[in-house]
Design a protein around this motif. Structure first.
Motif, mmCIF file in Angstrom:
data_model
loop_
_atom_site.group_PDB
_atom_site.id
_atom_site.type_symbol
_atom_site.label_atom_id
_atom_site.label_comp_id
_atom_site.label_asym_id
_atom_site.label_seq_id
_atom_site.Cartn_x
_atom_site.Cartn_y
_atom_site.Cartn_z
ATOM 1 N N LEU A 59 0.810 -1.215 0.000
ATOM 2 C CA LEU A 59 0.000 0.000 0.000
ATOM 3 C C LEU A 59 0.850 1.275 0.000
ATOM 4 O O LEU A 59 0.603 2.197 -0.778
ATOM 5 C CB LEU A 59 -0.921 0.013 1.225
ATOM 6 C CG LEU A 59 -2.254 -0.708 1.109
ATOM 7 C CD1 LEU A 59 -3.022 -0.594 2.410
ATOM 8 C CD2 LEU A 59 -3.087 -0.177 -0.039
ATOM 9 N N THR A 60 1.838 1.333 0.879
ATOM 10 C CA THR A 60 2.601 2.570 1.075
ATOM 11 C C THR A 60 3.736 2.723 0.076
ATOM 12 O O THR A 60 3.958 3.815 -0.461
ATOM 13 C CB THR A 60 3.166 2.620 2.504
ATOM 14 O OG1 THR A 60 2.090 2.486 3.436
ATOM 15 C CG2 THR A 60 3.887 3.931 2.754
ATOM 16 N N PHE A 61 4.428 1.639 -0.202
ATOM 17 C CA PHE A 61 5.615 1.732 -1.048
ATOM 18 C C PHE A 61 5.383 1.209 -2.459
ATOM 19 O O PHE A 61 6.259 1.312 -3.310
ATOM 20 C CB PHE A 61 6.775 0.986 -0.390
ATOM 21 C CG PHE A 61 7.132 1.527 0.962
ATOM 22 C CD1 PHE A 61 7.835 2.719 1.089
ATOM 23 C CD2 PHE A 61 6.753 0.864 2.112
ATOM 24 C CE1 PHE A 61 8.148 3.231 2.330
ATOM 25 C CE2 PHE A 61 7.064 1.361 3.365
ATOM 26 C CZ PHE A 61 7.762 2.559 3.476
ATOM 27 N N GLY A 62 4.212 0.642 -2.711
ATOM 28 C CA GLY A 62 3.840 0.247 -4.056
ATOM 29 C C GLY A 62 4.663 -0.871 -4.664
ATOM 30 O O GLY A 62 4.777 -0.966 -5.894
ATOM 31 N N VAL A 63 5.232 -1.737 -3.839
ATOM 32 C CA VAL A 63 6.026 -2.843 -4.366
ATOM 33 C C VAL A 63 5.093 -3.926 -4.899
ATOM 34 O O VAL A 63 3.921 -4.006 -4.516
ATOM 35 C CB VAL A 63 6.954 -3.418 -3.273
ATOM 36 C CG1 VAL A 63 7.862 -2.331 -2.720
ATOM 37 C CG2 VAL A 63 6.141 -4.057 -2.147
ATOM 38 N N PRO A 64 5.559 -4.796 -5.785
ATOM 39 C CA PRO A 64 4.744 -5.927 -6.240
ATOM 40 C C PRO A 64 4.355 -6.823 -5.063
ATOM 41 O O PRO A 64 5.066 -6.878 -4.046
ATOM 42 C CB PRO A 64 5.663 -6.658 -7.221
ATOM 43 C CG PRO A 64 6.644 -5.639 -7.665
ATOM 44 C CD PRO A 64 6.852 -4.726 -6.497
ATOM 45 N N TRP A 65 3.262 -7.537 -5.221
ATOM 46 C CA TRP A 65 2.739 -8.322 -4.109
ATOM 47 C C TRP A 65 3.738 -9.363 -3.611
ATOM 48 O O TRP A 65 3.856 -9.589 -2.404
ATOM 49 C CB TRP A 65 1.416 -8.993 -4.493
ATOM 50 C CG TRP A 65 1.552 -10.063 -5.539
ATOM 51 C CD1 TRP A 65 1.498 -9.900 -6.892
ATOM 52 C CD2 TRP A 65 1.761 -11.451 -5.308
ATOM 53 N NE1 TRP A 65 1.672 -11.093 -7.531
ATOM 54 C CE2 TRP A 65 1.826 -12.071 -6.581
ATOM 55 C CE3 TRP A 65 1.893 -12.249 -4.176
ATOM 56 C CZ2 TRP A 65 2.032 -13.447 -6.737
ATOM 57 C CZ3 TRP A 65 2.102 -13.616 -4.318
ATOM 58 C CH2 TRP A 65 2.162 -14.199 -5.587
ATOM 59 N N TRP A 66 4.485 -9.980 -4.532
ATOM 60 C CA TRP A 66 5.421 -11.016 -4.109
ATOM 61 C C TRP A 66 6.618 -10.409 -3.369
ATOM 62 O O TRP A 66 7.171 -11.038 -2.462
ATOM 63 C CB TRP A 66 5.876 -11.848 -5.301
ATOM 64 C CG TRP A 66 6.533 -11.067 -6.411
ATOM 65 C CD1 TRP A 66 5.929 -10.470 -7.478
ATOM 66 C CD2 TRP A 66 7.931 -10.793 -6.535
ATOM 67 N NE1 TRP A 66 6.851 -9.836 -8.272
ATOM 68 C CE2 TRP A 66 8.096 -10.032 -7.717
ATOM 69 C CE3 TRP A 66 9.048 -11.124 -5.778
ATOM 70 C CZ2 TRP A 66 9.340 -9.586 -8.145
ATOM 71 C CZ3 TRP A 66 10.300 -10.692 -6.201
ATOM 72 C CH2 TRP A 66 10.434 -9.928 -7.376
ATOM 73 N N VAL A 67 6.999 -9.183 -3.727
ATOM 74 C CA VAL A 67 8.048 -8.492 -2.975
ATOM 75 C C VAL A 67 7.535 -8.149 -1.577
ATOM 76 O O VAL A 67 8.258 -8.265 -0.576
ATOM 77 C CB VAL A 67 8.508 -7.221 -3.709
ATOM 78 C CG1 VAL A 67 9.521 -6.440 -2.864
ATOM 79 C CG2 VAL A 67 9.117 -7.569 -5.061
ATOM 80 N N GLY A 68 6.266 -7.718 -1.486
ATOM 81 C CA GLY A 68 5.676 -7.445 -0.187
ATOM 82 C C GLY A 68 5.672 -8.678 0.705
ATOM 83 O O GLY A 68 5.912 -8.576 1.922
ATOM 84 N N MET A 69 5.431 -9.837 0.119
ATOM 85 C CA MET A 69 5.462 -11.066 0.913
ATOM 86 C C MET A 69 6.872 -11.374 1.402
ATOM 87 O O MET A 69 7.067 -11.783 2.547
ATOM 88 C CB MET A 69 4.917 -12.228 0.083
ATOM 89 C CG MET A 69 3.426 -12.148 -0.143
ATOM 90 S SD MET A 69 2.741 -13.633 -0.874
ATOM 91 C CE MET A 69 0.987 -13.228 -0.804
ATOM 92 N N LEU A 70 7.853 -11.165 0.544
ATOM 93 C CA LEU A 70 9.237 -11.372 0.967
ATOM 94 C C LEU A 70 9.600 -10.417 2.099
ATOM 95 O O LEU A 70 10.309 -10.795 3.049
ATOM 96 C CB LEU A 70 10.181 -11.178 -0.216
ATOM 97 C CG LEU A 70 10.100 -12.231 -1.329
ATOM 98 C CD1 LEU A 70 11.054 -11.876 -2.461
ATOM 99 C CD2 LEU A 70 10.428 -13.623 -0.782
ATOM 100 N N ILE A 71 9.112 -9.180 2.031
ATOM 101 C CA ILE A 71 9.368 -8.215 3.095
ATOM 102 C C ILE A 71 8.697 -8.665 4.397
ATOM 103 O O ILE A 71 9.275 -8.552 5.490
ATOM 104 C CB ILE A 71 8.888 -6.813 2.678
ATOM 105 C CG1 ILE A 71 9.755 -6.277 1.532
ATOM 106 C CG2 ILE A 71 8.896 -5.843 3.857
ATOM 107 C CD1 ILE A 71 9.259 -4.978 0.933
ATOM 108 N N GLY A 72 7.471 -9.175 4.290
ATOM 109 C CA GLY A 72 6.790 -9.684 5.475
ATOM 110 C C GLY A 72 7.539 -10.845 6.109
ATOM 111 O O GLY A 72 7.670 -10.924 7.334
ATOM 112 N N LEU A 73 8.067 -11.753 5.271
ATOM 113 C CA LEU A 73 8.842 -12.883 5.796
ATOM 114 C C LEU A 73 10.147 -12.408 6.421
ATOM 115 O O LEU A 73 10.563 -12.905 7.480
ATOM 116 C CB LEU A 73 9.132 -13.881 4.670
ATOM 117 C CG LEU A 73 7.917 -14.551 4.019
ATOM 118 C CD1 LEU A 73 8.366 -15.536 2.957
ATOM 119 C CD2 LEU A 73 7.061 -15.255 5.054
ATOM 120 N N ALA A 74 10.795 -11.441 5.772
ATOM 121 C CA ALA A 74 12.023 -10.883 6.340
ATOM 122 C C ALA A 74 11.739 -10.202 7.676
ATOM 123 O O ALA A 74 12.544 -10.279 8.614
ATOM 124 C CB ALA A 74 12.638 -9.889 5.361
ATOM 125 N N GLY A 75 10.567 -9.546 7.771
ATOM 126 C CA GLY A 75 10.182 -8.935 9.040
ATOM 127 C C GLY A 75 10.047 -9.969 10.142
ATOM 128 O O GLY A 75 10.443 -9.724 11.290
#
Length: 325
Positions: A59-75
């Motif tokens: 939502l905020t940074f406009g990354v592709p959905w799969w990148v957002g998932m990788l960020i969530g996993l990294a979090g």
């Protein structure tokens, strides 16, 4: 009474996204407790980090959905590191208290006005699924039969969740049959003996916390995919439900968390549909809303009976569970 609706609504939870999300998070909890012996009562925090990490990234940074998932996993991995560094040398009961506090800190941070720009406070985040929906391989239409009838959007939510669950189960199965997994089981049984062999017990615990946290974060992502990320969903009750799921299926098992999640949610759905109808037709001397709350009492009684009479769970081996010796 409409038994067709009761059983139909119950059967629908077999492939529900919430069931899959709980199975994923409980699989991560199995790595923490069932295999490493870590008494983690903060799995809700890992799920919140995963879900919000995905939603905020998209939502905020406009990354592709799969990148957002990788960020969530990294979090989830980073949260495991920050949680483990000060707490993994604590005794089991103190570790449980610390992890509960950490999960509550995470939930309250998502509520505070300081981060309202990114988290939207108590209202939560929504409208982040467009990219994920656009990757749907199923053409428009209706699929399935009976209580398992889904639109293409609903089917994609479930298929994707099942793929993630299958990957998590395969990963845990492979890890626990590796030398790393055998050391982890040894730490669960007697960490002093493992330490005397020259193994870095703290490092192994940290690795287990991170691996289980990543799986828990994936459960958080699957949890928010169909709807919204709301802080109220990550209260301590979520962690206690995950523990119920884990103990029901079997803590030191690969498939136990999945079986426990299915049984837990199908039983909840069955009682949630049956008890109000029993009250409505005069079989229970209480109102419908009051009847629905009885299922929480029954769930607590069921958990007590499981811990007393079969603490290893349905699929578990009693010899593997240190707390039943």
């Amino acid at each position: 009474m409409d038994f067709g609706a009761i059983f139909g609504n119950t059967a629908a939870y077999l492939f529900s996204p919430i069931t899959i999300a709980y199975a994923l998070a409980a699989t991560g909890l199995a790595v923490h407790f069932g295999y490493a012996g870590l008494l983690n009562f903060g799995m809700a925090g890992f799920m919140a980090i995963g879900g919000y990490g995905y939603a905020i990234s998209v939502l905020t940074f406009g990354v592709p959905w799969w990148v957002g998932m990788l960020i969530g996993l990294a979090g989830g991995a980073v949260f495991g590191l920050f949680l483990g560094i000060p707490t993994l040398r604590l005794r089991a009961d103190y570790l449980a208290i610390a992890t509960i506090a950490a999960a509550e800190i995470v939930r309250l941070l998502f509520l505070t006005q300081l981060f309202d720009k990114w988290t939207n406070g108590a209202e939560g985040l929504y409208g982040y699924s467009a990219g994920f929906r656009s990757s749907n391989p199923f053409p428009p239409g209706t699929y399935g039969f009976g209580p398992w009838t889904y639109t293409e959007v609903e089917l994609w939510d479930r298929v994707f969740g099942l793929i993630m669950l299958a990957i998590a189960i395969l990963l845990v199965w492979a890890l626990m049959r590796s030398p790393w997994g055998r050391v982890l089981k040894g730490i669960r049984e007697d960490e002093d003996a493992v330490r005397s062999l020259g193994k870095n017990v703290f490092a192994y615990k940290m690795q287990a916390l991170v691996v289980g946290g990543i799986i828990g974060a994936m459960g958080g992502i699957v949890f928010v995919l169909p709807s919204a990320a709301v802080p109220g969903s990550y209260s301590t009750s979520l962690t206690f439900f995950l523990w119920t799921v884990l103990l029901l299926g079997g803590a030191a098992t690969v498939f136990g968390p999945t079986l426990g999640a299915v049984l837990f949610w199908m039983l909840f759905a069955f009682l949630g549909n049956l008890l109000p109808q029993l009250a409505q037709h005069g079989f229970l001397p209480i109102s419908g809303p009051q009847a629905e709350t009885i299922r929480w009492i029954l769930a607590g009684v069921a958990l007590m009976l499981v811990v007393i009479f079969r603490p290893q769970g349905i699929l578990g081996d009693k010899r593997e569970m240190t707390f039943v010796k």
